[in-house]
Write an enzyme that holds these catalytic residues in place. Structure first.
Site, short mmCIF file in Angstrom:
data_model
loop_
_atom_site.label_atom_id
_atom_site.label_comp_id
_atom_site.label_asym_id
_atom_site.label_seq_id
_atom_site.Cartn_x
_atom_site.Cartn_y
_atom_site.Cartn_z
N HIS A 143 -3.48 -5.68 2.33
CA HIS A 143 -3.12 -5.82 3.74
C HIS A 143 -3.70 -7.14 4.23
CE1 HIS A 143 -1.95 -1.57 4.27
NE2 HIS A 143 -3.01 -1.25 3.58
N CYS A 164 0.82 -1.22 0.00
CA CYS A 164 0.00 0.00 0.00
C CYS A 164 0.86 1.28 0.00
CB CYS A 164 -0.96 -0.03 1.18
SG CYS A 164 -2.39 1.01 0.95
N1 GLN Z 1 -1.88 6.88 2.60
C1 GLN Z 1 -2.05 6.00 1.45
C2 GLN Z 1 -3.49 6.02 0.91
O1 GLN Z 1 -4.39 6.44 1.59
C3 GLN Z 1 -1.69 4.56 1.82
C4 GLN Z 1 -2.63 3.97 2.87
C5 GLN Z 1 -2.17 2.62 3.38
O2 GLN Z 1 -0.97 2.31 3.40
N2 GLN Z 1 -3.15 1.78 3.84
O3 GLN Z 1 -3.71 5.58 -0.23
#
Ligand code: GLN
Length: 256
Positions: free
Chosen positions: A198, A102
């Site tokens: 995730h 992510c």
């Molecule tokens: N901040 C990034 C987004 O909102 C990644 C979020 C995350 O790692 N879950 O896309």
């Protein structure tokens, strides 16, 4: 009787105290667990902001880096460019492995434009960019990636658009993936993998975890995981718990 022949891998977890949203540290924990099932030794180095020690990186076989909200990405990106980019570029060119999830995946691309419009530069190991939009893309996700059907959980505002010719990780069977539009998920260059999954990702995808382990052993020792298992004389591994856990993800039942 376990053979005394020693196989040892080195793993690096990047920014574990900062980039670890939704329990992504579970990836390196599960990778270590799968190594133990097969009698493979592993050394783990946690490396955060700063140059780190050559020993931590020099022999690293696999790198892990978890997700993070916009604020955390803003905290690390300059260090990621100044102190990690060259090491990771060399690692990728030497067929080493990285699993970036992510917010980290976004920083392996060219840039991430956060929800407040800040452009956070990445290290361009994947060709593409991400821009944060609303609503957030949230939920369980299933992805067809070669021989694997990957299961996970996604929660991101970012929409990632990859350049033509940049390999993807897979095609979305259920969920949103890179941008909720083109049914692509993640990116791959060599043995570097970026994903929005995730979960943690690896505990939900034990076969893919073993694929990474097999790749690391081929790189370092020129042998497959199966050959290492025969040399070590360890027994077959029981995956019943993992298989059931995948089946228990209700809205992915018909995909995984
Ligand atoms: N901040 C990034 C987004 O909102 C990644 C979020 C995350 O790692 N879950 O896309």
């Amino acid at each position: 009787m376990v053979n005394k022949k020693k196989f040892e891998l080195t793993a690096v977890d990047l920014y574990p105290e900062i980039m670890n949203i939704y329990g992504d540290r579970g990836n390196i924990i599960y990778f270590k667990y799968r190594c133990s099932l097969y009698g493979i030794d592993i050394r783990i180095f946690d490396v955060s902001i700063g140059k780190g020690e050559k020993e931590e990186y020099g022999g690293a076989d696999i790198f892990f880096m978890g997700g993070g909200q916009d604020a955390e990405q803003g905290l690390i990106y300059e260090d990621f460019i100044n102190n990690k980019k060259n090491i990771l570029t060399e690692a990728m060119e030497n067929n080493k492995i990285m699993l970036a999830v992510c917010g980290s995946y976004q920083l392996l691309c060219d840039y991430y434009k956060s929800k407040d419009g800040k452009v956070i530069k990445g290290i361009s190991l994947f060709r593409g960019y991400t821009e944060s939009k609303t609503p957030r893309l949230i939920g369980n996700i299933a992805v067809k990636a070669g021989d694997f059907v990957l299961a996970g959980f996604e929660n991101h505002g970012g929409r990632t658009y990859l350049e033509k010719g940049q390999d993807i990780l897979g095609k979305v069977l259920k969920g949103h993936g890179n941008n909720g539009e083109d049914k692509t998920e993640g990116a791959r260059t060599g043995n570097f993998f970026g994903t929005y999954l995730h979960g943690s990702f690896l505990p939900k995808n034990f076969a893919f975890c073993d694929y990474l382990l097999d790749t690391a052993l081929k790189n370092k020792y020129g042998i497959t995981l199966g050959e290492a298992v025969k040399i070590k004389g360890v027994g077959p591994v029981d995956n019943d718990f993992e298989i059931q856990a995948r089946k228990d993800i209700k809205d992915l039942k018909k995909f995984v």
